[in-house]
Scaffold this motif. Sequence first.
Motif, PDB file in Angstrom:
ATOM      1  N   LEU A 102       0.829  -1.208   0.000  1.00  9.89           N
ATOM      2  CA  LEU A 102       0.000   0.000   0.000  1.00  9.89           C
ATOM      3  C   LEU A 102       0.862   1.256   0.000  1.00  9.89           C
ATOM      4  CD1 LEU A 102      -2.826  -1.019   2.510  1.00  9.89           C
ATOM      5  CD2 LEU A 102      -3.005  -0.804   0.028  1.00  9.89           C
ATOM      6  N   GLY A 103       1.985   1.224   0.751  1.00 10.47           N
ATOM      7  CA  GLY A 103       2.888   2.378   0.748  1.00 10.47           C
ATOM      8  C   GLY A 103       3.475   2.619  -0.620  1.00 10.47           C
ATOM      9  N   GLN A 104       3.852   1.526  -1.324  1.00  5.43           N
ATOM     10  CA  GLN A 104       4.409   1.638  -2.671  1.00  5.43           C
ATOM     11  C   GLN A 104       3.377   2.222  -3.637  1.00  5.43           C
ATOM     12  OE1 GLN A 104       5.871  -2.135  -4.007  1.00  5.43           O
ATOM     13  NE2 GLN A 104       7.128  -1.260  -5.647  1.00  5.43           N
ATOM     14  N   LEU A 105       2.149   1.752  -3.498  1.00  4.80           N
ATOM     15  CA  LEU A 105       1.083   2.235  -4.379  1.00  4.80           C
ATOM     16  C   LEU A 105       0.800   3.719  -4.127  1.00  4.80           C
ATOM     17  CD1 LEU A 105      -1.114   1.241  -6.458  1.00  4.80           C
ATOM     18  CD2 LEU A 105      -2.659   1.047  -4.496  1.00  4.80           C
ATOM     19  N   MET A 106       0.716   4.114  -2.865  1.00  6.27           N
ATOM     20  CA  MET A 106       0.422   5.514  -2.552  1.00  6.27           C
ATOM     21  C   MET A 106       1.567   6.430  -2.973  1.00  6.27           C
ATOM     22  SD  MET A 106      -2.634   5.521  -1.384  1.00  6.27           S
ATOM     23  CE  MET A 106      -2.906   4.178  -2.537  1.00  6.27           C
ATOM     24  N   ASP A 107       2.819   5.977  -2.804  1.00  5.97           N
ATOM     25  CA  ASP A 107       3.959   6.790  -3.242  1.00  5.97           C
ATOM     26  C   ASP A 107       3.887   7.032  -4.748  1.00  5.97           C
ATOM     27  OD1 ASP A 107       4.920   6.922  -0.695  1.00  5.97           O
ATOM     28  OD2 ASP A 107       6.404   5.325  -0.949  1.00  5.97           O
ATOM     29  N   ARG A 112       2.577  10.527  -9.505  1.00 12.29           N
ATOM     30  CA  ARG A 112       2.052  10.506 -10.870  1.00 12.29           C
ATOM     31  C   ARG A 112       0.566  10.847 -10.974  1.00 12.29           C
ATOM     32  NH1 ARG A 112       6.035   9.192 -13.885  1.00 12.29           N
ATOM     33  NH2 ARG A 112       7.678   7.769 -13.222  1.00 12.29           N
ATOM     34  N   GLY A 113      -0.077  11.093  -9.850  1.00 10.64           N
ATOM     35  CA  GLY A 113      -1.502  11.424  -9.896  1.00 10.64           C
ATOM     36  C   GLY A 113      -1.877  12.423  -8.833  1.00 10.64           C
ATOM     37  N   SER A 114      -3.155  12.500  -8.568  1.00 12.23           N
ATOM     38  CA  SER A 114      -3.662  13.494  -7.621  1.00 12.23           C
ATOM     39  C   SER A 114      -3.482  13.068  -6.168  1.00 12.23           C
ATOM     40  CB  SER A 114      -5.157  13.703  -7.882  1.00 12.23           C
ATOM     41  OG  SER A 114      -5.891  12.550  -7.491  1.00 12.23           O
ATOM     42  N   GLY A 115      -3.262  11.780  -5.943  1.00 18.32           N
ATOM     43  CA  GLY A 115      -3.220  11.282  -4.568  1.00 18.32           C
ATOM     44  C   GLY A 115      -4.590  10.887  -4.045  1.00 18.32           C
ATOM     45  N   LEU A 116      -5.652  11.184  -4.809  1.00 17.44           N
ATOM     46  CA  LEU A 116      -7.008  10.810  -4.387  1.00 17.44           C
ATOM     47  C   LEU A 116      -7.295   9.372  -4.804  1.00 17.44           C
ATOM     48  CD1 LEU A 116      -9.004  14.012  -5.462  1.00 17.44           C
ATOM     49  CD2 LEU A 116      -8.147  13.437  -3.183  1.00 17.44           C
ATOM     50  N   LEU A 136       0.030   8.049 -17.992  1.00 23.45           N
ATOM     51  CA  LEU A 136      -0.641   6.748 -17.992  1.00 23.45           C
ATOM     52  C   LEU A 136       0.315   5.589 -18.240  1.00 23.45           C
ATOM     53  CD1 LEU A 136      -3.954   7.686 -19.854  1.00 23.45           C
ATOM     54  CD2 LEU A 136      -3.635   7.211 -17.428  1.00 23.45           C
ATOM     55  N   GLU A 137       1.172   5.701 -19.260  1.00 22.94           N
ATOM     56  CA  GLU A 137       2.101   4.600 -19.544  1.00 22.94           C
ATOM     57  C   GLU A 137       3.084   4.404 -18.403  1.00 22.94           C
ATOM     58  OE1 GLU A 137       2.135   2.323 -21.701  1.00 22.94           O
ATOM     59  OE2 GLU A 137       0.712   3.020 -23.213  1.00 22.94           O
ATOM     60  N   GLU A 138       3.504   5.518 -17.769  1.00 21.75           N
ATOM     61  CA  GLU A 138       4.434   5.403 -16.634  1.00 21.75           C
ATOM     62  C   GLU A 138       3.757   4.677 -15.470  1.00 21.75           C
ATOM     63  OE1 GLU A 138       7.409   6.334 -17.122  1.00 21.75           O
ATOM     64  OE2 GLU A 138       7.093   7.407 -19.010  1.00 21.75           O
ATOM     65  N   ILE A 139       2.501   5.016 -15.223  1.00 21.84           N
ATOM     66  CA  ILE A 139       1.755   4.343 -14.152  1.00 21.84           C
ATOM     67  C   ILE A 139       1.608   2.856 -14.454  1.00 21.84           C
ATOM     68  CG2 ILE A 139      -0.537   4.179 -13.078  1.00 21.84           C
ATOM     69  CD1 ILE A 139      -0.745   7.258 -13.498  1.00 21.84           C
ATOM     70  N   PHE A 140       1.267   2.548 -15.697  1.00 22.83           N
ATOM     71  CA  PHE A 140       1.078   1.151 -16.112  1.00 22.83           C
ATOM     72  C   PHE A 140       2.377   0.360 -15.933  1.00 22.83           C
ATOM     73  CE2 PHE A 140       0.578  -1.917 -19.798  1.00 22.83           C
ATOM     74  CZ  PHE A 140      -0.268  -2.773 -19.097  1.00 22.83           C
ATOM     75  N   TRP A 141       3.491   0.983 -16.290  1.00 22.15           N
ATOM     76  CA  TRP A 141       4.790   0.300 -16.152  1.00 22.15           C
ATOM     77  C   TRP A 141       5.078   0.005 -14.669  1.00 22.15           C
ATOM     78  CZ3 TRP A 141       8.627  -1.707 -19.204  1.00 22.15           C
ATOM     79  CH2 TRP A 141       9.830  -2.010 -18.550  1.00 22.15           C
ATOM     80  N   GLU A 142       4.890   1.008 -13.831  1.00 18.09           N
ATOM     81  CA  GLU A 142       5.201   0.805 -12.404  1.00 18.09           C
ATOM     82  C   GLU A 142       4.281  -0.237 -11.775  1.00 18.09           C
ATOM     83  OE1 GLU A 142       6.040   3.982  -9.753  1.00 18.09           O
ATOM     84  OE2 GLU A 142       6.646   5.363 -11.337  1.00 18.09           O
ATOM     85  N   LEU A 143       3.003  -0.203 -12.141  1.00 24.59           N
ATOM     86  CA  LEU A 143       2.076  -1.191 -11.584  1.00 24.59           C
ATOM     87  C   LEU A 143       2.473  -2.611 -11.980  1.00 24.59           C
ATOM     88  CD1 LEU A 143      -1.431   0.486 -12.149  1.00 24.59           C
ATOM     89  CD2 LEU A 143      -0.393  -0.048  -9.948  1.00 24.59           C
ATOM     90  N   THR A 144       2.739  -2.804 -13.271  1.00 25.67           N
ATOM     91  CA  THR A 144       2.969  -4.158 -13.768  1.00 25.67           C
ATOM     92  C   THR A 144       4.387  -4.665 -13.483  1.00 25.67           C
ATOM     93  OG1 THR A 144       3.454  -3.210 -15.938  1.00 25.67           O
ATOM     94  CG2 THR A 144       1.223  -4.023 -15.565  1.00 25.67           C
ATOM     95  N   HIS A 145       5.407  -3.794 -13.568  1.00 24.85           N
ATOM     96  CA  HIS A 145       6.778  -4.244 -13.429  1.00 24.85           C
ATOM     97  C   HIS A 145       7.294  -4.144 -11.994  1.00 24.85           C
ATOM     98  CE1 HIS A 145       6.480  -3.773 -17.762  1.00 24.85           C
ATOM     99  NE2 HIS A 145       7.595  -4.467 -17.881  1.00 24.85           N
ATOM    100  N   ASP A 146       6.857  -3.117 -11.267  1.00 31.03           N
ATOM    101  CA  ASP A 146       7.391  -2.922  -9.914  1.00 31.03           C
ATOM    102  C   ASP A 146       6.483  -3.486  -8.829  1.00 31.03           C
ATOM    103  OD1 ASP A 146       9.396  -1.590 -11.194  1.00 31.03           O
ATOM    104  OD2 ASP A 146       8.602   0.418 -10.789  1.00 31.03           O
ATOM    105  N   MET A 147       5.162  -3.591  -9.122  1.00 32.84           N
ATOM    106  CA  MET A 147       4.228  -4.041  -8.084  1.00 32.84           C
ATOM    107  C   MET A 147       3.482  -5.318  -8.473  1.00 32.84           C
ATOM    108  SD  MET A 147       2.645  -0.456  -6.656  1.00 32.84           S
ATOM    109  CE  MET A 147       3.001   0.619  -8.013  1.00 32.84           C
TER     110      MET A 147
END
Length: 424
Positions: A102-107, A112-116, A136-147
């Motif tokens: 959850l900390g990784q996701l919120m960081d 990269r977003g509003s924090g909401l 969007l692509e940066e978020i997608f990369w972090e979600l799939t590759h880092d998390m």
Amino acid sequence: MAKFKTPLIDELEKGPWPSFVSDIKRQAKTKPELEDLLGQLELSYKDKETHWKHGGIVGVFGYGGGVIGRYSDMPKEFPGIAHFHTVRVNQTGGFYYNTKYLGQLMDMWERRGSGLTNFHGSTGDMVLLGTQTDQLEEIFWELTHDMNTDLGGSGGNLRTPSCCLGMSRCEYACIDSQAICQEMTMAYQDELHRPAFPYKFKIKVSGCPNDCVAAIARSDCAIIGTWKDNIRIDQSTVAAYVNGELKPNAGAHAGRDWGKFDIVKEVINLCPTKCMSWDGKELKINNKECTRCMHCINVMPRALRPGVDKGATLLCGAKAPILEGQRLATVIVPFIKTEGTFEEIKEVINKLLDWWMEHGKNRERIGELIGRMGMREMLKATGLPPVPQMVKEPRSNPYIFWEESDVPGGWTRDLAAFRKKHPL
């Protein structure tokens, strides 16, 4: 000092309940662009119309869903939210997370977003609210590759399957809801990420008839754990409840004096099919009439337990009241075993999808299609047999009309002889 005066939405901060306006104001102290969100929201309340241009073609490479495009129709007045896209994240089965994740996701979302965020509302997904197109692509990369996390569903596709925590914590779970949810998610990856349906299709899995994910009210296909044999009764423990030695409802209502436990008033008379009786010494259940509502088990959890022949009930057609009103799901398979990779369940779902994709109109849920074309047509297309559990009220919702070939002798009969036997 606030960028805009917001007297109308300030009213939403009054009262004892939490306010999303207060949340946005707090977040705006570190994310100044959210001042524009408050300003546009105030203007929407003043104009009594939205200033979002909902939808549009926006997403990540290879996926057709997972990102909900949202643009302001007043970008010059509110430049901070000219783009304010929503990202749906595939939640874990049973909503289990650890603090590191959850900390990784919120960081990531603060960067990269509003924090909401909106966790597990009516959609079930984790919803990340508000980001720019170039993120969007940066978020997608972090979600799939880092998390190791995938996007969820949006648009005319399979929405992210969701489930209760099931056997991981609940002793009444009749099926492994997390295993079923995982299998459905992996089996229908193409349907989840590449919209090809007339509209949304939701699969939700509940481990028992208590239905903690509200599958019967919110999903196009509900998979709910149940049992086929008799409720197990411990008569001595029933007596302990009656004598006041044990607290009903596992003590959940113990904060107030409700008086002595009355098994007739609180259990027998509340049984929806009146299949229970109590003679002062023994509790009896006519299990053939039991609908598995679990009220009696919930009131006396140490005395009553589900049967041991467990499986699932499949229901179809629930939806929220956006078009044509709220609709609860209808039983289509009263009992099905949940084994292996759940191929029998997938076979039913595949038939439903084939029929819906062939006959469904644009933005028509499968429940609405059943309402338009009739249960009979759905049963003919899927090959499912009609069962009494499909009848809501006898003689008020007939949906089976016999074919001539189903009737011995067909339609050619002696009407006079028939009327002699069945006079008007």
